[in-house]
Design a protein around this motif. Structure first.
Motif, mmCIF file in Angstrom:
data_model
loop_
_atom_site.group_PDB
_atom_site.id
_atom_site.type_symbol
_atom_site.label_atom_id
_atom_site.label_comp_id
_atom_site.label_asym_id
_atom_site.label_seq_id
_atom_site.Cartn_x
_atom_site.Cartn_y
_atom_site.Cartn_z
ATOM 1 N N THR A 11 5.711 -12.025 -0.411
ATOM 2 C CA THR A 11 4.391 -11.833 -1.035
ATOM 3 C C THR A 11 3.339 -11.525 0.015
ATOM 4 O O THR A 11 2.530 -10.604 -0.137
ATOM 5 C CB THR A 11 3.985 -13.093 -1.821
ATOM 6 O OG1 THR A 11 4.957 -13.327 -2.839
ATOM 7 C CG2 THR A 11 2.619 -12.905 -2.468
ATOM 8 N N LEU A 12 3.351 -12.292 1.111
ATOM 9 C CA LEU A 12 2.380 -12.046 2.174
ATOM 10 C C LEU A 12 2.582 -10.680 2.795
ATOM 11 O O LEU A 12 1.621 -9.976 3.121
ATOM 12 C CB LEU A 12 2.516 -13.137 3.249
ATOM 13 C CG LEU A 12 2.058 -14.537 2.835
ATOM 14 C CD1 LEU A 12 2.427 -15.546 3.922
ATOM 15 C CD2 LEU A 12 0.564 -14.569 2.556
ATOM 16 N N LEU A 13 3.858 -10.266 2.939
ATOM 17 C CA LEU A 13 4.134 -8.947 3.497
ATOM 18 C C LEU A 13 3.598 -7.852 2.597
ATOM 19 O O LEU A 13 3.000 -6.884 3.059
ATOM 20 C CB LEU A 13 5.652 -8.783 3.687
ATOM 21 C CG LEU A 13 6.128 -7.418 4.214
ATOM 22 C CD1 LEU A 13 5.515 -7.147 5.590
ATOM 23 C CD2 LEU A 13 7.653 -7.369 4.278
ATOM 24 N N SER A 14 3.776 -7.999 1.271
ATOM 25 C CA SER A 14 3.284 -6.975 0.357
ATOM 26 C C SER A 14 1.762 -6.914 0.392
ATOM 27 O O SER A 14 1.171 -5.838 0.317
ATOM 28 C CB SER A 14 3.772 -7.252 -1.071
ATOM 29 O OG SER A 14 3.182 -8.423 -1.590
ATOM 30 N N TYR A 44 9.322 -2.884 -11.954
ATOM 31 C CA TYR A 44 9.273 -2.850 -10.493
ATOM 32 C C TYR A 44 10.112 -1.692 -9.962
ATOM 33 O O TYR A 44 11.126 -1.319 -10.552
ATOM 34 C CB TYR A 44 9.808 -4.157 -9.900
ATOM 35 C CG TYR A 44 8.970 -5.371 -10.236
ATOM 36 C CD1 TYR A 44 7.938 -5.780 -9.399
ATOM 37 C CD2 TYR A 44 9.223 -6.104 -11.396
ATOM 38 C CE1 TYR A 44 7.169 -6.896 -9.708
ATOM 39 C CE2 TYR A 44 8.455 -7.226 -11.713
ATOM 40 C CZ TYR A 44 7.436 -7.612 -10.854
ATOM 41 O OH TYR A 44 6.673 -8.711 -11.168
ATOM 42 N N GLU A 45 9.662 -1.131 -8.849
ATOM 43 C CA GLU A 45 10.433 -0.105 -8.165
ATOM 44 C C GLU A 45 10.270 -0.306 -6.663
ATOM 45 O O GLU A 45 9.151 -0.375 -6.163
ATOM 46 C CB GLU A 45 9.954 1.297 -8.578
ATOM 47 C CG GLU A 45 10.842 2.412 -8.060
ATOM 48 C CD GLU A 45 10.522 3.760 -8.695
ATOM 49 O OE1 GLU A 45 10.273 4.707 -7.925
ATOM 50 O OE2 GLU A 45 10.534 3.846 -9.942
ATOM 51 N N ASN A 46 11.387 -0.450 -5.970
ATOM 52 C CA ASN A 46 11.376 -0.718 -4.528
ATOM 53 C C ASN A 46 10.527 -1.948 -4.181
ATOM 54 O O ASN A 46 9.814 -1.960 -3.174
ATOM 55 C CB ASN A 46 10.869 0.499 -3.753
ATOM 56 C CG ASN A 46 11.763 1.708 -3.925
ATOM 57 O OD1 ASN A 46 12.985 1.577 -3.981
ATOM 58 N ND2 ASN A 46 11.167 2.885 -4.029
ATOM 59 N N GLY A 47 10.601 -2.957 -5.032
ATOM 60 C CA GLY A 47 9.890 -4.198 -4.787
ATOM 61 C C GLY A 47 8.411 -4.172 -5.118
ATOM 62 O O GLY A 47 7.709 -5.157 -4.904
ATOM 63 N N LYS A 48 7.938 -3.056 -5.660
ATOM 64 C CA LYS A 48 6.517 -2.926 -5.994
ATOM 65 C C LYS A 48 6.324 -2.905 -7.514
ATOM 66 O O LYS A 48 7.200 -2.457 -8.251
ATOM 67 C CB LYS A 48 5.936 -1.639 -5.400
ATOM 68 C CG LYS A 48 5.988 -1.554 -3.886
ATOM 69 C CD LYS A 48 5.421 -0.224 -3.404
ATOM 70 C CE LYS A 48 5.467 -0.109 -1.893
ATOM 71 N NZ LYS A 48 4.922 1.198 -1.424
ATOM 72 N N GLU A 88 1.151 1.567 -9.606
ATOM 73 C CA GLU A 88 1.391 1.985 -8.229
ATOM 74 C C GLU A 88 0.809 3.381 -7.973
ATOM 75 O O GLU A 88 -0.064 3.553 -7.126
ATOM 76 C CB GLU A 88 2.898 1.972 -7.923
ATOM 77 C CG GLU A 88 3.284 2.593 -6.591
ATOM 78 C CD GLU A 88 2.742 1.863 -5.373
ATOM 79 O OE1 GLU A 88 2.712 2.469 -4.287
ATOM 80 O OE2 GLU A 88 2.323 0.697 -5.490
ATOM 81 N N LYS A 89 1.275 4.381 -8.711
ATOM 82 C CA LYS A 89 0.902 5.771 -8.436
ATOM 83 C C LYS A 89 -0.583 6.033 -8.631
ATOM 84 O O LYS A 89 -1.201 6.755 -7.844
ATOM 85 C CB LYS A 89 1.717 6.718 -9.327
ATOM 86 C CG LYS A 89 1.444 8.189 -9.068
ATOM 87 C CD LYS A 89 2.294 9.098 -9.943
ATOM 88 C CE LYS A 89 1.864 9.060 -11.389
ATOM 89 N NZ LYS A 89 2.563 10.085 -12.209
ATOM 90 N N GLU A 90 -1.172 5.435 -9.669
ATOM 91 C CA GLU A 90 -2.568 5.719 -10.007
ATOM 92 C C GLU A 90 -3.462 4.493 -9.813
ATOM 93 O O GLU A 90 -4.581 4.467 -10.321
ATOM 94 C CB GLU A 90 -2.655 6.232 -11.448
ATOM 95 C CG GLU A 90 -1.929 7.557 -11.628
ATOM 96 C CD GLU A 90 -1.822 8.037 -13.054
ATOM 97 O OE1 GLU A 90 -1.362 9.182 -13.255
ATOM 98 O OE2 GLU A 90 -2.185 7.289 -13.984
ATOM 99 N N GLY A 91 -2.961 3.530 -9.059
ATOM 100 C CA GLY A 91 -3.729 2.329 -8.795
ATOM 101 C C GLY A 91 -3.664 1.912 -7.348
ATOM 102 O O GLY A 91 -4.506 2.269 -6.531
#
Length: 302
Positions: A11-14, A44-48, A88-91
């Motif tokens: 979480t901290l890494l993200s 989720y995609e690739n942890g995001k 992700e893409k638009e945020g």
């Protein structure tokens, strides 16, 4: 190392990757709400967090620019046809990019209009956008309150343009010393109109229902709500957009021009719909054009 510790480290890494400072609820008591028996659905995609749907608890995620900030802030409204949010893409990705320009960015996870979760589904997203803009101005984010804009993609562009044209509508009970009016709007392949033949039918149906009366269609057709007090705007659209016709941006621009409101519009030959920060084709230059527009209008340092 146990699983709990690993989870905290991830979480901290993200947070570090995104420049993400905090995520917080925007309401203590959500107005216009009906209690539901379902949960928000997150993909989720690739942890995001890639997208989310069935949103009933709106939040803001703050991305605070480090170092020499311009003290400008932008509220970001991701798109998704008023059924889901392309977080992700638009945020988040857009917020990271704005941080590199010295702009504070705030990603709004707004409620999805639904008669199951709202007494008046059409007004729910606008309630969230008004509240979010006021919170950005009122909290200690090192922001100049006359340098707070709104940015929206697709259906998020409809919400952003609704905020830009309906900021004075009193749609929830709360006294605030801060206006919900954005100082500028950035509208990327936006849904603007609810009119048949121009609108994105899915967004219209999800927001207004199947048989919305004409006065409601007119109210949420934001090209019809422009006046001389509408914020200055920057618009981007691809001519070959088959999901949201380019006329949405063109008609809004013409109304801004009619009322003497400063506006800049970039129409690209290709790109289709949903190109985000750009993909291969002529549309890839719009972030550079926006950067320049923000500089010229003194929202970032030259």
């Amino acid at each position: 190392m146990n699983l709990k510790t690993i989870g905290i480290l991830l979480t901290l890494l993200s947070f570090n990757m995104y420049g993400q400072d905090s995520t917080f609820k925007i309401w203590e008591n959500v107005p216009n709400a009906i209690k539901v028996n379902y949960d928000e659905e997150v993909t989720y995609e690739n942890g995001k967090v890639w997208s989310t749907s069935k949103v009933t608890a709106p939040t803001l995620t703050a991305f605070i620019a480090k170092g020499n900030s311009s003290k400008t802030a932008i509220l970001i409204c991701p798109g998704g046809g008023y059924t889901h949010l392309a977080m992700e893409k638009e945020g988040f990705k857009v917020a990271e990019w704005l941080n590199t320009l010295g702009i504070h960015a705030f990603v709004l996870k707004y409620r999805m209009p639904s008669s199951a979760s709202m007494e008046n589904p059409a007004v729910g997203p606008l309630q969230d956008a008004q509240k979010a803009l006021r919170l950005i101005k009122s909290k200690n984010f090192d922001v100049e309150i006359d340098q707070v804009g709104v940015m929206g993609f697709s259906a998020g562009g409809h919400l952003a343009s609704t905020l830009a044209t309906h900021y004075n509508q009193q749609i929830y009970k709360e006294k605030s010393n801060y206006s919900a009016k954005p100082d500028f709007s950035v509208l990327i392949y936006p849904v603007i109109s609810m009119e048949k033949g121009i609108t994105h039918q899915g967004s219209k149906t999800n927001l207004l229902g199947v048989n919305a009366p004409q006065n409601t269609v007119d109210y949420y057709s934001n090209e019809k709500q422009v006046d001389e007090n509408t914020p200055i705007s920057f618009l981007v659209h691809a001519t070959n957009d088959t999901s949201v016709p380019v006329e949405n941006s063109i008609n809004y621009y013409l109304q801004l021009k009619k009322y003497g409101v400063s506006a800049e519009m970039h129409l690209y030959e290709d790109g289709g719909h949903g190109f985000g920060l750009g993909k291969e084709g002529t549309n890839t230059n719009w972030p550079k054009a926006l950067h320049n527009w923000l500089k010229v209008n003194h929202y970032i340092q030259k």
